[in-house]
Design a protein around this motif. Structure first.
Motif, PDB file in Angstrom:
ATOM      1  N   PRO A   1      69.713  -9.342 -31.146  1.00 34.93           N
ATOM      2  CA  PRO A   1      69.332  -9.565 -29.653  1.00 34.93           C
ATOM      3  C   PRO A   1      68.020  -8.665 -29.450  1.00 34.93           C
ATOM      4  O   PRO A   1      68.040  -7.634 -29.781  1.00 34.93           O
ATOM      5  CB  PRO A   1      70.530  -9.325 -28.927  1.00 34.93           C
ATOM      6  CG  PRO A   1      71.407  -8.325 -29.757  1.00 34.93           C
ATOM      7  CD  PRO A   1      70.977  -8.718 -31.140  1.00 34.93           C
ATOM      8  N   ASP A   2      67.335  -9.317 -28.207  1.00 34.88           N
ATOM      9  CA  ASP A   2      66.247  -8.386 -27.868  1.00 34.88           C
ATOM     10  C   ASP A   2      66.912  -7.557 -26.802  1.00 34.88           C
ATOM     11  O   ASP A   2      67.073  -7.584 -25.681  1.00 34.88           O
ATOM     12  CB  ASP A   2      65.066  -9.194 -27.014  1.00 34.88           C
ATOM     13  CG  ASP A   2      64.064  -8.334 -26.624  1.00 34.88           C
ATOM     14  OD1 ASP A   2      64.165  -7.243 -27.024  1.00 34.88           O
ATOM     15  OD2 ASP A   2      63.006  -8.860 -25.953  1.00 34.88           O
ATOM     16  N   ASP A   3      67.398  -6.338 -27.276  1.00 33.46           N
ATOM     17  CA  ASP A   3      68.031  -5.443 -26.457  1.00 33.46           C
ATOM     18  C   ASP A   3      67.416  -4.137 -26.112  1.00 33.46           C
ATOM     19  O   ASP A   3      67.784  -3.133 -25.605  1.00 33.46           O
ATOM     20  CB  ASP A   3      69.372  -4.628 -27.158  1.00 33.46           C
ATOM     21  CG  ASP A   3      69.163  -4.022 -28.654  1.00 33.46           C
ATOM     22  OD1 ASP A   3      67.703  -3.684 -28.861  1.00 33.46           O
ATOM     23  OD2 ASP A   3      70.045  -3.679 -29.078  1.00 33.46           O
TER      24      ASP A   3
ATOM     25  N   SER B   1      54.486  -3.118 -31.822  1.00 36.96           N
ATOM     26  CA  SER B   1      55.765  -2.682 -32.544  1.00 36.96           C
ATOM     27  C   SER B   1      56.669  -3.671 -32.801  1.00 36.96           C
ATOM     28  O   SER B   1      57.897  -3.325 -33.718  1.00 36.96           O
ATOM     29  CB  SER B   1      56.186  -1.389 -31.899  1.00 36.96           C
ATOM     30  OG  SER B   1      56.676  -1.836 -30.492  1.00 36.96           O
ATOM     31  N   SER B   2      56.370  -5.063 -32.457  1.00 38.36           N
ATOM     32  CA  SER B   2      57.523  -5.841 -32.694  1.00 38.36           C
ATOM     33  C   SER B   2      57.162  -6.527 -33.860  1.00 38.36           C
ATOM     34  O   SER B   2      58.074  -7.407 -34.284  1.00 38.36           O
ATOM     35  CB  SER B   2      57.977  -6.701 -31.341  1.00 38.36           C
ATOM     36  OG  SER B   2      56.138  -7.559 -31.128  1.00 38.36           O
TER      37      SER B   2
END
Length: 187
Positions: free
Chosen positions: A25-27, A71-72
């Motif tokens: 998940p994008d946490d 950075s993703s």
């Protein structure tokens, strides 16, 4: 009669896969896949501000023949690890059909930039840099906010240590890029 002791095997640690990494998940945390382990990469507000500033500086130049990544973006290293530099520049000719893939990018970017957090170990950074170079990087820049320094490593194993009043140049990869090192860290 005494009870028999049963031997228990130590539990094997789970080996994470690229698919697992993509499903996280994008946490708000940044992870890399290193030797089958999920590794959280330290970040924070200052870290993000410095990285965003670098992205903005490169974006303003719009280097011809190069693609800029934040950075993703995950890069698949030669050994299979997935690394995510804070800022990356890759020659467009190295991308499939000259376009960024939907998934991970094969190989290291030509230029990988890492903002070094105070709690990062130099041994981990050296391992990461070795992977970048083994996977096709031409340069790796380590930015040290605490020291107001930039260390510029090249594939030929040379290193240039730049201090607050020195100018960091992007040539030959990004010829128009030049910035005073101290300006990278200003609030």
């Amino acid at each position: 009669m005494p009870a028999l002791k049963t031997r228990t095997r130590p539990k094997r640690k789970r080996r994470w896969t690229e698919a697992d990494l993509l499903r996280l998940p994008d946490d708000g945390r940044k992870y890399e896949l290193v030797n089958g382990r999920l590794v959280e990469v330290p970040t924070g507000g200052r870290h993000g501000r410095i990285a965003a500033g670098m992205v903005g500086r490169f974006y303003a130049l719009h280097p011809p023949g190069a693609s800029l990544f934040d950075s993703s973006t995950g890069f698949r290293m030669a050994q299979g690890n997935i690394r995510s530099p804070d800022v990356s520049v890759m020659r467009t000719e190295r991308l499939p059909e000259g376009k960024a893939p939907v998934g991970f990018v094969d190989g290291a970017p030509d230029l990988a930039i890492e903002v070094v957090s105070p709690d990062e170990r130099m041994s981990d950074l050296l391992t990461k840099m070795a992977e970048y170079f083994e996977s096709g990087a031409q340069e790796v820049w380590l930015l040290f906010p605490e020291r107001k320094q930039a260390h510029r490593y090249r594939a030929d194993l040379s290193v240039e240590v730049l201090h607050e009043n020195d100018i960091l140049h992007g040539a030959p990869l990004v010829p128009d890029f030049a910035v005073r090192v101290g300006d990278l860290f200003e609030e």
